[in-house]
Design a protein around this motif. Structure first.
Motif, PDB file in Angstrom:
ATOM      1  N   CYS A 113      12.713  16.206  99.035  1.00 57.55           N
ATOM      2  CA  CYS A 113      12.148  17.355  98.316  1.00 57.55           C
ATOM      3  C   CYS A 113      10.704  17.135  97.892  1.00 57.55           C
ATOM      4  CB  CYS A 113      13.029  17.711  97.126  1.00 57.55           C
ATOM      5  SG  CYS A 113      14.603  18.411  97.673  1.00 57.55           S
ATOM      6  N   ASP A 114      10.299  15.906  97.694  1.00 60.67           N
ATOM      7  CA  ASP A 114       8.897  15.639  97.384  1.00 60.67           C
ATOM      8  C   ASP A 114       8.025  15.964  98.598  1.00 60.67           C
ATOM      9  OD1 ASP A 114       6.907  14.721  95.507  1.00 60.67           O
ATOM     10  OD2 ASP A 114       6.708  12.926  96.757  1.00 60.67           O
ATOM     11  N   TYR A 160       7.897  19.753  99.043  1.00 57.66           N
ATOM     12  CA  TYR A 160       6.952  20.340  98.080  1.00 57.66           C
ATOM     13  C   TYR A 160       5.518  20.215  98.587  1.00 57.66           C
ATOM     14  CZ  TYR A 160       3.920  20.496  93.960  1.00 57.66           C
ATOM     15  OH  TYR A 160       2.895  20.757  93.081  1.00 57.66           O
ATOM     16  N   LEU A 187       4.673  21.226  81.937  1.00 51.51           N
ATOM     17  CA  LEU A 187       5.471  20.584  82.983  1.00 51.51           C
ATOM     18  C   LEU A 187       6.717  21.416  83.283  1.00 51.51           C
ATOM     19  CD1 LEU A 187       5.928  18.226  84.909  1.00 51.51           C
ATOM     20  CD2 LEU A 187       7.001  16.981  83.010  1.00 51.51           C
ATOM     21  N   LEU A 188       7.360  21.929  82.259  1.00 51.05           N
ATOM     22  CA  LEU A 188       8.531  22.792  82.465  1.00 51.05           C
ATOM     23  C   LEU A 188       8.151  24.048  83.249  1.00 51.05           C
ATOM     24  CD1 LEU A 188      10.240  22.505  78.955  1.00 51.05           C
ATOM     25  CD2 LEU A 188      11.041  21.501  81.115  1.00 51.05           C
ATOM     26  N   ASN A 221       7.607  23.068  86.882  1.00 47.19           N
ATOM     27  CA  ASN A 221       8.903  22.838  87.528  1.00 47.19           C
ATOM     28  C   ASN A 221       9.612  24.154  87.828  1.00 47.19           C
ATOM     29  OD1 ASN A 221       8.565  20.070  87.550  1.00 47.19           O
ATOM     30  ND2 ASN A 221       9.734  19.744  85.684  1.00 47.19           N
ATOM     31  N   THR A 280       7.937  25.432  91.011  1.00 43.30           N
ATOM     32  CA  THR A 280       8.118  24.631  92.235  1.00 43.30           C
ATOM     33  C   THR A 280       9.576  24.479  92.653  1.00 43.30           C
ATOM     34  OG1 THR A 280       8.087  22.547  90.989  1.00 43.30           O
ATOM     35  CG2 THR A 280       5.983  23.364  91.845  1.00 43.30           C
ATOM     36  N   HIS A 281      10.484  24.347  91.692  1.00 38.83           N
ATOM     37  CA  HIS A 281      11.892  24.134  92.042  1.00 38.83           C
ATOM     38  C   HIS A 281      12.447  25.285  92.871  1.00 38.83           C
ATOM     39  CE1 HIS A 281      12.639  21.103  88.510  1.00 38.83           C
ATOM     40  NE2 HIS A 281      11.879  20.597  89.465  1.00 38.83           N
ATOM     41  N   ALA A 336      14.683  15.759  90.797  1.00 36.21           N
ATOM     42  CA  ALA A 336      15.197  16.839  89.950  1.00 36.21           C
ATOM     43  C   ALA A 336      16.377  17.537  90.633  1.00 36.21           C
ATOM     44  CB  ALA A 336      14.084  17.829  89.638  1.00 36.21           C
ATOM     45  N   GLU A 368      18.149  19.607  87.881  1.00 36.94           N
ATOM     46  CA  GLU A 368      17.269  20.584  87.248  1.00 36.94           C
ATOM     47  C   GLU A 368      16.806  21.652  88.232  1.00 36.94           C
ATOM     48  OE1 GLU A 368      17.124  17.325  87.401  1.00 36.94           O
ATOM     49  OE2 GLU A 368      16.022  16.450  85.731  1.00 36.94           O
ATOM     50  N   GLY A 369      16.668  21.276  89.503  1.00 41.35           N
ATOM     51  CA  GLY A 369      16.194  22.204  90.525  1.00 41.35           C
ATOM     52  C   GLY A 369      17.294  23.024  91.180  1.00 41.35           C
ATOM     53  N   GLN A 414       9.840   9.253  83.483  1.00 42.11           N
ATOM     54  CA  GLN A 414      10.982   9.882  84.149  1.00 42.11           C
ATOM     55  C   GLN A 414      12.226   9.805  83.268  1.00 42.11           C
ATOM     56  OE1 GLN A 414      11.250   7.785  87.886  1.00 42.11           O
ATOM     57  NE2 GLN A 414       9.632   9.019  88.789  1.00 42.11           N
TER      58      GLN A 414
END
Length: 190
Positions: A30-31, A34, A77-78, A81, A84-85, A109, A112-113, A154
Motif C-alpha cells: 500500500c505504500d 500510494y 495527519l488524520l 490519512n 489517502t486511505h 494502516a 485504519e484504512g 508509529q
C-alpha cells in the motif's frame, strides 16, 4: 486467500511478502500504491492540495512540506490519512478484481484504512526494538536517534498483536525468519 500484513517499520514485513511472491501470490504494497497514485491520480493530489495548500507544486507533491505539516499536527495527519486511505483502498479493490488465488496486502494502516475487512487473515510482524533500530539504520542509512523517532511515531507493537489474527515474531536471523514465513504460508494455504 487474502493475507493482510502489518507491523511497524523494520520488523520484516518484506520477508513475508517476498515469500508470498515466490509462491506466485499477488503482493499489494500500500505504500508503493500510494506513491504510484501520487503520479497517476490528479484527483488525489487535488484533494491533498485543497486541505494542505502549497504542498503540491507543478503537479508534484512536496513530501517534505507535507511531512512538516502532518507530523507536527495530529489532526492534520488524520485529515491526510482520511484522504489517502480511501484512494489506496479503491486501487486495492481494483487490483483484486483479477481474483488471484493468493494475495498479500501490506499496509501499516491495515485496520485504519479499512483494508483488514478485505482479508481472510491478518498477520502482525513483530521484532525486538533494538533489532528494528539496527535494521532501519542499515537499510535507510539513518542515525540511531532518527530510527528511534520513526519507530516511536508509529503505533506500538501491542496494537498490531491485539488486532491481528496471527503474530509472526522476527527475533532470529534472516534465514530463520524466512523459514518461519515459509512454514506459515504452507499452513495457511492448505
Amino acid at each position: 486467500m487474502i493475507i493482510g500484513i502489518t507491523g511497524g517499520t523494520g520488523c520484516g514485513k518484506t520477508t513475508l511478502l517476498n515469500e508470498i511472491a515466490q509462491k506466485g501470490g499477488l503482493v499489494l504494497d500500500c505504500d508503493v500504491i500510494y506513491h504510484e497514485l501520487l503520479h497517476t491520480d490528479p484527483g488525489l493530489l487535488s484533494k491533498i492540495n485543497a486541505r494542505f495548500p502549497g504542498t503540491v507544486e507543478h503537479g508534484e507533491l512536496n513530501r517534505k512540506k507535507l511531512g512538516a505539516l502532518v507530523f507536527s499536527d495530529q489532526q492534520a495527519l488524520l485529515d491526510l490519512n482520511a484522504i489517502t486511505h480511501g484512494a489506496v483502498k479503491a486501487e486495492v479493490l481494483r487490483r483484486l478484481e483479477q481474483s488471484p488465488e493468493l494475495v498479500a496486502i501490506d499496509a501499516i494502516a491495515l485496520f485504519e484504512g479499512g483494508l483488514a475487512e478485505l482479508c481472510d487473515v491478518t498477520v502482525a510482524i513483530t521484532a525486538p526494538l533494538e533489532e528494528r533500530i539496527l535494521r532501519l539504520m542499515k537499510r535507510d542509512g539513518i542515525t540511531r536517534e532518527y530510527a528511534q523517532k520513526r519507530i516511536l511515531a508509529q503505533k506500538r507493537e501491542d496494537f498490531f498483536v491485539t488486532h491481528c489474527d496471527v503474530e509472526l515474531r522476527n527475533d532470529a536471523d534472516l534465514a530463520a525468519f524466512q523459514m518461519k514465513c515459509q512454514k506459515y504460508i504452507r499452513e495457511i494455504c492448505k
